[in-house]
Design a protein around this motif. Structure first.
Motif, PDB file in Angstrom:
ATOM      1  N   TRP A 236     -22.766   1.281  28.727  1.00  0.00           N
ATOM      2  CA  TRP A 236     -22.455   0.649  30.003  1.00  0.00           C
ATOM      3  C   TRP A 236     -21.103  -0.035  29.907  1.00  0.00           C
ATOM      4  CZ3 TRP A 236     -23.369  -4.886  31.367  1.00  0.00           C
ATOM      5  CH2 TRP A 236     -23.138  -5.131  32.733  1.00  0.00           C
ATOM      6  N   LYS A 237     -20.191   0.354  30.790  1.00  0.00           N
ATOM      7  CA  LYS A 237     -18.853  -0.234  30.814  1.00  0.00           C
ATOM      8  C   LYS A 237     -18.525  -0.612  32.253  1.00  0.00           C
ATOM      9  CE  LYS A 237     -14.079   0.533  29.327  1.00  0.00           C
ATOM     10  NZ  LYS A 237     -13.117   1.495  28.747  1.00  0.00           N
ATOM     11  N   PRO A 238     -18.918  -1.828  32.672  1.00  0.00           N
ATOM     12  CA  PRO A 238     -18.683  -2.229  34.057  1.00  0.00           C
ATOM     13  C   PRO A 238     -17.227  -2.492  34.387  1.00  0.00           C
ATOM     14  CG  PRO A 238     -19.591  -4.053  32.809  1.00  0.00           C
ATOM     15  CD  PRO A 238     -19.630  -2.859  31.902  1.00  0.00           C
ATOM     16  N   ASN A 239     -16.430  -2.866  33.383  1.00  0.00           N
ATOM     17  CA  ASN A 239     -15.003  -3.121  33.598  1.00  0.00           C
ATOM     18  C   ASN A 239     -14.280  -2.999  32.271  1.00  0.00           C
ATOM     19  OD1 ASN A 239     -15.135  -5.836  32.255  1.00  0.00           O
ATOM     20  ND2 ASN A 239     -16.398  -6.316  34.052  1.00  0.00           N
ATOM     21  N   ALA A 240     -12.962  -3.192  32.306  1.00  0.00           N
ATOM     22  CA  ALA A 240     -12.156  -3.003  31.104  1.00  0.00           C
ATOM     23  C   ALA A 240     -12.403  -4.071  30.043  1.00  0.00           C
ATOM     24  CB  ALA A 240     -10.679  -2.976  31.472  1.00  0.00           C
ATOM     25  N   ASP A 241     -13.014  -5.196  30.425  1.00  0.00           N
ATOM     26  CA  ASP A 241     -13.204  -6.305  29.491  1.00  0.00           C
ATOM     27  C   ASP A 241     -14.580  -6.338  28.841  1.00  0.00           C
ATOM     28  OD1 ASP A 241     -10.632  -7.321  29.941  1.00  0.00           O
ATOM     29  OD2 ASP A 241     -11.302  -8.418  31.716  1.00  0.00           O
ATOM     30  N   LEU A 242     -15.496  -5.501  29.288  1.00  0.00           N
ATOM     31  CA  LEU A 242     -16.858  -5.542  28.749  1.00  0.00           C
ATOM     32  C   LEU A 242     -17.406  -4.139  28.602  1.00  0.00           C
ATOM     33  CD1 LEU A 242     -19.467  -7.091  27.961  1.00  0.00           C
ATOM     34  CD2 LEU A 242     -20.089  -7.041  30.396  1.00  0.00           C
ATOM     35  N   GLU A 243     -17.989  -3.862  27.446  1.00  0.00           N
ATOM     36  CA  GLU A 243     -18.730  -2.623  27.257  1.00  0.00           C
ATOM     37  C   GLU A 243     -19.873  -2.891  26.292  1.00  0.00           C
ATOM     38  OE1 GLU A 243     -16.433   0.451  25.311  1.00  0.00           O
ATOM     39  OE2 GLU A 243     -14.989  -1.073  24.735  1.00  0.00           O
ATOM     40  N   TRP A 254     -16.562  -7.629  24.168  1.00  0.00           N
ATOM     41  CA  TRP A 254     -16.316  -8.457  25.343  1.00  0.00           C
ATOM     42  C   TRP A 254     -15.019  -9.231  25.156  1.00  0.00           C
ATOM     43  CZ3 TRP A 254     -18.910 -13.765  26.355  1.00  0.00           C
ATOM     44  CH2 TRP A 254     -18.522 -14.234  27.612  1.00  0.00           C
ATOM     45  N   ARG A 255     -14.062  -9.003  26.045  1.00  0.00           N
ATOM     46  CA  ARG A 255     -12.842  -9.812  26.079  1.00  0.00           C
ATOM     47  C   ARG A 255     -13.093 -10.949  27.061  1.00  0.00           C
ATOM     48  NH1 ARG A 255      -7.915  -9.766  24.227  1.00  0.00           N
ATOM     49  NH2 ARG A 255      -8.265  -7.737  23.231  1.00  0.00           N
ATOM     50  N   PHE A 256     -13.405 -12.140  26.528  1.00  0.00           N
ATOM     51  CA  PHE A 256     -13.813 -13.260  27.366  1.00  0.00           C
ATOM     52  C   PHE A 256     -12.653 -14.165  27.749  1.00  0.00           C
ATOM     53  CE2 PHE A 256     -14.549 -14.286  22.900  1.00  0.00           C
ATOM     54  CZ  PHE A 256     -13.904 -15.510  22.758  1.00  0.00           C
ATOM     55  N   ALA A 257     -11.469 -13.892  27.221  1.00  0.00           N
ATOM     56  CA  ALA A 257     -10.260 -14.619  27.592  1.00  0.00           C
ATOM     57  C   ALA A 257      -9.082 -13.692  27.321  1.00  0.00           C
ATOM     58  CB  ALA A 257     -10.131 -15.922  26.798  1.00  0.00           C
ATOM     59  N   ARG A 275     -17.618 -10.071  15.004  1.00  0.00           N
ATOM     60  CA  ARG A 275     -16.259 -10.566  14.839  1.00  0.00           C
ATOM     61  C   ARG A 275     -15.813 -11.289  16.105  1.00  0.00           C
ATOM     62  NH1 ARG A 275     -11.933  -6.306  12.742  1.00  0.00           N
ATOM     63  NH2 ARG A 275     -12.491  -5.249  14.697  1.00  0.00           N
ATOM     64  N   VAL A 276     -14.990 -12.323  15.911  1.00  0.00           N
ATOM     65  CA  VAL A 276     -14.248 -12.966  16.981  1.00  0.00           C
ATOM     66  C   VAL A 276     -12.772 -12.748  16.670  1.00  0.00           C
ATOM     67  CG1 VAL A 276     -13.700 -15.124  18.147  1.00  0.00           C
ATOM     68  CG2 VAL A 276     -16.046 -14.667  17.406  1.00  0.00           C
ATOM     69  N   ILE A 277     -12.019 -12.236  17.646  1.00  0.00           N
ATOM     70  CA  ILE A 277     -10.659 -11.793  17.408  1.00  0.00           C
ATOM     71  C   ILE A 277      -9.701 -12.536  18.330  1.00  0.00           C
ATOM     72  CG2 ILE A 277      -9.118  -9.782  17.333  1.00  0.00           C
ATOM     73  CD1 ILE A 277     -11.792  -8.106  17.325  1.00  0.00           C
ATOM     74  N   TRP A 278      -8.595 -12.988  17.762  1.00  0.00           N
ATOM     75  CA  TRP A 278      -7.527 -13.614  18.531  1.00  0.00           C
ATOM     76  C   TRP A 278      -6.318 -12.703  18.512  1.00  0.00           C
ATOM     77  CZ3 TRP A 278      -3.360 -17.154  16.365  1.00  0.00           C
ATOM     78  CH2 TRP A 278      -2.536 -17.638  17.400  1.00  0.00           C
ATOM     79  N   ASP A 279      -5.872 -12.277  19.705  1.00  0.00           N
ATOM     80  CA  ASP A 279      -4.696 -11.427  19.852  1.00  0.00           C
ATOM     81  C   ASP A 279      -3.612 -12.232  20.564  1.00  0.00           C
ATOM     82  OD1 ASP A 279      -5.843  -8.957  18.827  1.00  0.00           O
ATOM     83  OD2 ASP A 279      -7.071  -8.968  20.634  1.00  0.00           O
ATOM     84  N   PRO A 280      -2.742 -12.911  19.817  1.00  0.00           N
ATOM     85  CA  PRO A 280      -1.734 -13.752  20.474  1.00  0.00           C
ATOM     86  C   PRO A 280      -0.768 -12.912  21.312  1.00  0.00           C
ATOM     87  CG  PRO A 280      -1.293 -13.547  18.115  1.00  0.00           C
ATOM     88  CD  PRO A 280      -2.638 -12.936  18.361  1.00  0.00           C
ATOM     89  N   CYS A 281      -0.620 -13.290  22.564  1.00  0.00           N
ATOM     90  CA  CYS A 281       0.218 -12.507  23.478  1.00  0.00           C
ATOM     91  C   CYS A 281       1.673 -12.466  23.015  1.00  0.00           C
ATOM     92  CB  CYS A 281       0.142 -13.092  24.888  1.00  0.00           C
ATOM     93  SG  CYS A 281      -1.478 -12.900  25.671  1.00  0.00           S
ATOM     94  N   GLN A 282       2.152 -13.555  22.404  1.00  0.00           N
ATOM     95  CA  GLN A 282       3.548 -13.579  21.998  1.00  0.00           C
ATOM     96  C   GLN A 282       3.807 -12.753  20.744  1.00  0.00           C
ATOM     97  OE1 GLN A 282       1.372 -15.984  21.975  1.00  0.00           O
ATOM     98  NE2 GLN A 282       1.824 -17.648  20.537  1.00  0.00           N
TER      99      GLN A 282
END
Length: 374
Positions: A236-243, A254-257, A275-282
């Motif tokens: 189930w993939k309702p949107n690009a942020d959750l599957e 889940w991309r929650f932020a 896992r919890v992942i941090w992807d810094p935008c900069q």
């Protein structure tokens, strides 16, 4: 290959990733800070694609039935193949010596993994790929297995090769199979009783949008559940942020932020990864994560007295790491953490975990991996 939740997280990468093949298009200009591709690497372009786009394994073999997407069924087969052997690349882990309970000795280890992947066929609605995995663990210990009084193995090998094949039917369903064979033992290929063979059969039934039902059966004799296991799930993939894959196996991404995401994977009975992942935008080429893994593996010792016995190992890990995106879709992963609840035993199943049991103290570990991104 043995169950390994680190590899199992590839489930998220394969199912979430873009299509394995897209229509031919001119390559984009090099990304900022990335050099032009030397002429000697130009032959790799049809296989790897532009350096700043995900790896497209079937690109040189022609377009998929739907030129916009390989479909969940084909990608699921690639998942099973790569999940069996690991994401293409090399990894190494060092766990320094820790005390062995009830014995006047310590146990340390170096664990290595090498995995390869190659597409071999695409014609019409049929696709096929092959994989190879080599896993080696070297132990430094004077421990013995207390019931059988035999020495603890000094080294363990799991060497397997396999093929994934899928066919997409006119109604959109995809049927596939993944078959592998090799040897998992302290003395691989020495005798017939150390050979292993695994099989996965599945059918993917598309639903609304990107959603799909997946049903089938899986048998892996070196898993902690060495019996045929049903595959039954709804992707189930309702949107690009959750599957979410609801069922067996179970996973959630889940991309929650904007800069934060989480991944959870569970495969019965004792394979867990989170896992919890941090992807810094900069700094988009860096990925920082914290993880928990409950891992297990099993082998067939060559000189065991009962052919039905396996040599099992279980451990839990808390870790943190940093991933660096390199040119040509390579990713370097450096991590360190704490490993605990470690024990080994010999028996037919997990219920035999008190037989020939060797408990090892908790301690720290370091690991490094260089892998190809899908």
């Amino acid at each position: 290959m043995p169950s390994n939740p680190v590899r199992a997280l590839l489930l998220v990468a394969v199912l979430a990733g873009p299509a394995a093949a897209q229509p031919n298009r001119p390559p984009p200009p090099p990304a900022s800070g990335q050099p032009n591709v030397p002429p000697a690497l130009d032959p790799l372009r049809p296989y790897l694609g532009p350096p700043d786009q995900p790896f497209r394994p079937f690109a040189p073999l022609g377009p998929p039935p739907d030129p916009l997407d390989d479909g969940i069924g084909t990608r699921y087969g690639l998942l099973l193949l790569a999940g069996r052997f690991g994401v293409p690349g090399y990894g190494i882990m060092w766990i320094p010596s820790q005390p062995v309970a009830g014995q006047p000795t310590d146990l340390g280890l170096v664990r290595q993994e090498l995995s390869l992947f190659a597409p071999i066929h695409r014609e019409g609605c049929d696709t096929a790929a092959v994989g190879l995995g080599v896993r080696n663990t070297i132990f430094d210990t004077g421990a013995i297995l207390p019931d059988s009084r035999r020495s603890f193995p000094s080294t363990l090998w799991d060497i397997e090769a396999g093929v994934a094949y899928s066919h997409q039917w006119d109604n959109g369903w995809t049927t596939g199979a993944v078959v592998s064979a090799g040897s998992a033992s302290d003395k691989p290929f020495r005798r017939g009783n150390v050979l292993v063979a695994s099989v996965d059969l599945y059918t993917a039934i598309p639903d609304v949008g990107d959603n799909a039902w997946i049903i089938g059966v899986s048998y892996q004799p070196t898993s902690d559940f060495p019996y045929p296991m049903p595959i039954a799930s709804y992707y189930w993939k309702p949107n690009a942020d959750l599957e979410v894959n609801l069922g067996v196996p179970l996973f959630m991404r889940w991309r929650f932020a904007p800069e934060w995401s989480t991944e959870v994977f569970y495969l019965p009975v004792r394979t867990v990864a989170a896992r919890v992942i941090w992807d810094p935008c900069q700094y988009p080429e860096y990925h920082v994560y914290a993880a928990f893994n409950w891992a297990n593996e099993s082998y067939f010792l060559a000189d065991r007295t009962n052919d039905g016995d396996r040599f099992y190992g279980f451990e839990k890990r808390l870790s943190g790491g940093v991933q660096f995106d390199l040119p040509w879709r390579l990713r370097l992963d450096l991590s360190a953490g704490y490993v605990f609840d470690r024990f080994y035993f010999q028996g037919r199943r997990y219920a035999d975990r008190d037989r020939d049991r060797v408990d090892v103290g908790a301690g720290w570990f370091i690991a490094a991996q260089l892998r190809l991104q899908f």
